[in-house]
Write an enzyme that holds these catalytic residues in place. Structure first.
Site, PDB file in Angstrom:
ATOM      1  CD  GLN A 125     -45.400 -11.492 -35.268  1.00  0.00           C
ATOM      2  OE1 GLN A 125     -46.441 -11.590 -35.199  1.00  0.00           O
ATOM      3  NE2 GLN A 125     -45.611  -9.646 -34.443  1.00  0.00           N
TER       4      GLN A 125
ATOM      5  CB  SER B 200     -45.242 -10.105 -26.555  1.00  0.00           C
ATOM      6  OG  SER B 200     -46.267  -9.163 -26.830  1.00  0.00           O
ATOM      7  N   GLY B 201     -47.118 -11.036 -24.652  1.00  0.00           N
ATOM      8  CA  GLY B 201     -48.417 -12.138 -24.609  1.00  0.00           C
ATOM      9  C   GLY B 201     -50.160 -11.725 -25.169  1.00  0.00           C
ATOM     10  CG  HIS B 202     -49.853  -7.860 -27.238  1.00  0.00           C
ATOM     11  ND1 HIS B 202     -49.873  -6.844 -28.211  1.00  0.00           N
ATOM     12  CD2 HIS B 202     -49.104  -6.777 -26.878  1.00  0.00           C
ATOM     13  CE1 HIS B 202     -48.958  -6.258 -28.956  1.00  0.00           C
ATOM     14  NE2 HIS B 202     -48.160  -6.479 -28.068  1.00  0.00           N
TER      15      HIS B 202
ATOM     16  CB  THR C 174     -45.116  -4.064  -7.041  1.00  0.00           C
ATOM     17  OG1 THR C 174     -43.878  -3.680  -5.900  1.00  0.00           O
ATOM     18  CG2 THR C 174     -45.501  -4.944  -6.178  1.00  0.00           C
TER      19      THR C 174
ATOM     20  CB  CYS D 149     -43.803  -0.611 -33.239  1.00  0.00           C
ATOM     21  SG  CYS D 149     -44.572  -1.478 -32.241  1.00  0.00           S
TER      22      CYS D 149
ATOM     23  CG  ASN E 129     -42.475  -7.516 -37.499  1.00  0.00           C
ATOM     24  OD1 ASN E 129     -40.818  -7.332 -37.500  1.00  0.00           O
ATOM     25  ND2 ASN E 129     -42.866  -6.407 -37.587  1.00  0.00           N
TER      26      ASN E 129
ATOM     27  CB  THR F 229     -41.241  -3.071 -26.686  1.00  0.00           C
ATOM     28  OG1 THR F 229     -41.533  -3.031 -27.766  1.00  0.00           O
ATOM     29  CG2 THR F 229     -39.911  -2.112 -26.698  1.00  0.00           C
TER      30      THR F 229
END
Length: 377
Positions: free
Chosen positions: A178, A198-200, A236, A320, A149, A70
């Site tokens: 995806q 995206s990592g997850h 950071t 989502c 997706n 996102t």
């Protein structure tokens, strides 16, 4: 437990969790600090950036670490819009996008941008000539998903990128969330200017991701402050998150060579074709890790609840938007009827799933459908 909701999120790999934990414990300093510990952390961050760049075959300077899909999509789309609005306010996308693209484009309409939502075919794709037809003198961006997706359609990204190279002032953004680790995509020297990961979705951690930003693409930053991440994403850096994302990326790239997803896809599709009352929504030539179908007349939550009692977990549409009980906007865009568009179910595999799990799922799905039909008698 049988987990078939991997397009919503994946179970983090133990090695990914371990890398995050170790970095968090031992490399906790701020990488912008000038003391030696800060310098060590900065070196670790830049090493992770180089490794990510090598894994997706792009220059190191084009890798921007983010919090996920996102943020990556918002940064790319709004960043282009705000940076280049003086030469044009026209953006092209499709009617079958993820909410993080669709809703972002809608938000820009409130700021005076004009969005062309290209219609898709029954398979959820657009043709390169249709994209080119939509390009105008004031067009600044084309944005779309590589892999849908919900139904797994694969857009002809390479062909569209090739067409858009004739229009050097039009930037091309691809949401590859995806597709990462499942559907190949070449970035360098292809005409793709921006790309979101995206990592997850690849057994990494939530809150991690990457945005590829080609050297020629200039973005207006959404976050101002310390000018981290080449000035595109101040704040950071999440060094542990970046390192763990690279670990997940390396692991999924190693697994990409396996054909297990195609095998699971083909077995499930063959079984579904034989079940009376099921309408398959995924195209035959779609991504192998997503199978989407509808059972008209039965609310999807009824089947999901029935399967979950057996510890089998599937979904309806994008996580989502899955709490919205309305019909799927993707299926509507593909020309599906209201009955089909409001009764969709999505199966999404990972490399960890097995043929045995597919067999159990099919058996329990048949039972759930039969039980509902008996209740109606």
């Amino acid at each position: 437990m049988i987990y078939f909701d991997n397009s919503a999120t994946t179970k983090p790999h133990p090695e990914v969790i371990d890398s995050f934990t170790k970095v968090s414990a031992h490399y906790f300093a701020n990488p912008s600090s000038i003391h030696p510990l800060g310098g060590q952390v900065e070196k670790l961050l830049e090493a992770a950036r180089q490794q990510a760049a090598d894994l997706i075959d792009v220059p190191k300077e084009t890798v921007i670490f983010t919090s996920g899909g996102t943020e990556g999509n918002n940064t790319a789309i709004k960043g282009v819009a705000l940076e280049h609005q003086s030469r044009g306010k026209h953006i092209i996308t499709t009617t079958a996008e993820h909410p993080s693209i669709h809703d972002t484009c809608e938000s820009l309409e409130k700021l005076g941008f004009e969005i062309t939502y290209l219609p898709v075919t029954k398979d959820g794709t657009v043709s390169p000539p249709e994209v080119e037809k939509a390009v105008r003198k004031d067009t600044i961006l084309v944005t779309m998903m590589q892999v849908n997706n919900e139904i797994g359609s694969i857009q002809p990204i390479e062909e569209i990128a090739n067409v858009l190279q004739k229009y050097p002032k039009v930037l091309f953004h691809v949401d590859a969330v995806q597709g990462l680790g499942k559907v190949p995509l070449k970035l360098a020297d292809t005409g793709i200017d921006l790309c979101t990961f995206s990592g997850h979705k690849i057994h990494g951690l939530k809150g991690t991701g990457l945005l590829y930003v080609n050297h020629t693409a200039k973005l207006y930053p959404l976050l101002h402050g310390g000018s981290q991440e080449s000035g595109i994403r101040s704040g950071t850096e999440n060094v542990a998150g970046a390192v763990s994302f690279v670990k997940a990326l390396r692991l999924i790239k190693e697994k990409q060579q396996r054909n297990i997803l195609k095998k699971l896809h083909d077995i499930l599709m063959e079984e579904l074709y034989q079940i009376e009352g099921i309408e398959i929504n995924s195209p035959v030539d779609g991504a192998h890790h997503i199978v989407h179908f509808s059972v008209p007349g039965i609310k999807p939550e009824v089947i999901i609840h029935s399967l979950s009692q057996k510890e089998i977990y599937i979904s309806t549409k994008s996580a989502c938007s899955s709490r919205d009980q309305a019909e799927s906007h993707v299926l509507v865009a593909c020309g599906k009827t209201n009955d089909i568009a409001s009764s969709g179910l999505r199966i999404s595999f990972s490399y960890e799933n097995t043929e045995e799990e597919v067999a159990i799922f099919v058996k329990e799905l048949k039972k759930a459908i039969q039980q509902f039909k008996e209740v109606l008698r």
